[in-house]
Enzyme design. Structure first.
Site: not given
Length: 492
Positions: A194, A177, A70, A322
């Site tokens: 990362s 990724q 980040t 949710c």
């Protein structure tokens, strides 16, 4: 327990563990000092930088280590934008970037800059031509991930990089990724990643800034990491991160592990829709990471689904509203326009046993069935035009004046197209509004409408997605006294 959330954090790679333990004894000293211990630490740091640079595809002096991926993104975005302030202050990024990019863009906008968001298609992929069309003389920077962290879709980085170079605009690539599976192609200008995404220890990021890219680091600077990342380097963690990346890359070059995981993911992509009714597999079926698959289940509470899978021995993640405290769907799923309820992301770590995947496929149908039954939608009736069991909402026939061509928005029974139904789902969260819609759609004739009143943000995304999946027509949304009115016309 089967850990299927490598996209969040991969388990520590065995090579990383060995390198970490060894370097704790050798890499504790200050690498800026000239005595023996400092020189030893410097050698370890330099070797790690060379290994990481080789994996990235840049020069060692172009790469610095940061305390996180980040921070690498934040430093890269702010430094590139500051260096090009005289050229322009417009930042372009895709609608599906990691939150680190979006947060950096918000700070830039708050400081007086401008930003443009690049739309994606239903698979989550940006069209390179649209990026080229969006480039202008005031564009200071373009941010584009190499592959999406939620759905695995790979972006056309090489094509976009060529367009950016032609327009003399730097491109920052978030490669968190994809980096374990191979170098990012193309003439990108900046790259961030990362270590905990590839099995390195948490707390290590990297930022590459290629020579010739204008860059002005922001904030206080010191003499470490070329002035781009302040503070004492965590040499043991850096060494472990570089060692694990090199080990993974060696395996990726043979293609064996990537091909094996891709076969397992293909198995999930194929079998889940066969085993579970009303499932949408999202993401690009071809241009995708080898180890990641995401699917969404109609009429399922995402949080309940994740809890049940956890109880069954599977650790997975979700982009469903949710499962979030904000009760808003994932910005990635929203940008794609796909179903968010009952969302499951499976990301297989290095070395996943195929038997674990088979057991997941055995467990999943019963887990989904049990969650649906608790919500009043038995699996046998999920997705049917008319369900009869267990409604939690209130549906009324809502006559409207003959002249009304658009549905009115108001309390149940006060509006809607002539002969339509109004379902009051106010105060109910996903997936209840969609469940209530499915239960009553069969009560109106073909051509009739159902208006769903809902103040749940997810309804804005999931009702149109339900229409696409079930062959119904989504008429549109209107303002209501509370929330919004979503109108669906029965086509089947």
């Amino acid at each position: 327990m089967s850990y299927f959330d490598a996209a969040s954090a991969a388990p520590l790679h065995p090579v990383a563990r060995e390198a970490l333990l060894a370097s704790l004894d050798e890499g504790w000293a200050d690498p800026a000092r000239l005595y023996r211990e400092g020189r030893r630490a410097r050698l370890l740091l330099d070797a790690a930088r060379e290994a990481a640079a080789e994996a990235v595809g840049c020069r060692p002096d172009e790469l610095v280590f940061t305390p996180s991926g980040t921070q690498a993104v934040h430093v890269g975005v702010s430094g590139a934008l500051a260096a090009r302030r005289r050229v322009g202050r417009r930042l372009l990024h895709s609608a599906v970037e990691h939150s680190s990019v979006l947060h950096a863009a918000e700070v830039h906008e708050a400081a007086g800059g401008t930003r443009g968001e690049l739309a994606v298609d239903r698979t989550g992929r940006v069209a390179a031509g649209e990026v080229g069309a969006a480039l202008g003389p005031d564009t200071a920077l373009v941010c584009l991930q190499s592959a999406n962290h939620e759905v695995g879709t790979e972006q056309p980085v090489e094509e976009v990089a060529a367009l950016c170079r032609e327009a003399d605009v730097p491109l920052l690539v978030d490669a968190a990724q994809s980096l374990p599976w191979g170098p990012v192609p193309g003439a990108w200008s900046l790259l961030a990643a990362s270590a905990h995404k590839w099995g390195g220890p948490p707390g290590v990021g990297l930022l590459a800034v290629r020579k010739g890219t204008r860059f002005a680091p922001q904030g206080p600077r010191d003499e470490r990491e070329s002035g781009r990342s302040a503070g004492f380097e965590n040499i043991p963690a850096v060494v472990a991160a570089a060692a694990s990346l090199r080990a993974l890359r060696a395996g990726a070059e043979t293609g064996d592990e990537a091909a094996r995981l891709r076969r397992l993911v293909d198995r999930i992509r194929e079998r889940v829709p066969q085993l579970v009714p009303d499932v949408e597999v999202v993401g690009d079926p071809v241009h995708r990471l080898p180890h990641l698959v995401t699917f969404s289940c109609l009429y399922v509470d995402g949080e309940a689904l994740l809890h049940e899978l956890d109880r069954a021995g599977f650790s997975v993640s979700s982009g469903s509203s949710c499962t979030s405290s904000t009760l808003t769907p994932s910005h990635v799923l929203r940008a794609m326009g796909v179903l968010s309820e009952g969302n499951v992301r499976v990301s297989l770590p290095y070395g996943t046993d195929g038997a674990e995947v088979e057991r997941f496929l055995e467990v999943l149908p019963q887990v989904v069935r049990s969650v649906r039954e608790r919500l009043g939608v038995p699996a046998a009736e999920a997705g049917a035009a008319r369900a009869t069991a267990g409604g939690a909402g209130r549906a009324t026939r809502a006559p409207a004046p003959p002249e009304a061509e658009e549905p009115a928005a108001g309390p149940a029974g006060s509006g809607g197209e002539s002969g339509g139904l109004v379902v009051d789902s106010l105060g109910k969260r996903c997936p209840i509004p969609v469940i209530e819609l499915a239960k009553v759609i069969g009560e109106v004739p073909v051509g009739g409408t159902v208006t769903v009143l809902s103040d749940d943000e997810a309804a804005r995304q999931d009702i149109p997605a339900w229409c696409t999946m079930r062959g119904q027509e989504y008429v549109g949304e209107r303002a209501a006294e509370r929330g919004a009115a979503y109108v669906v016309r029965r086509r089947a």
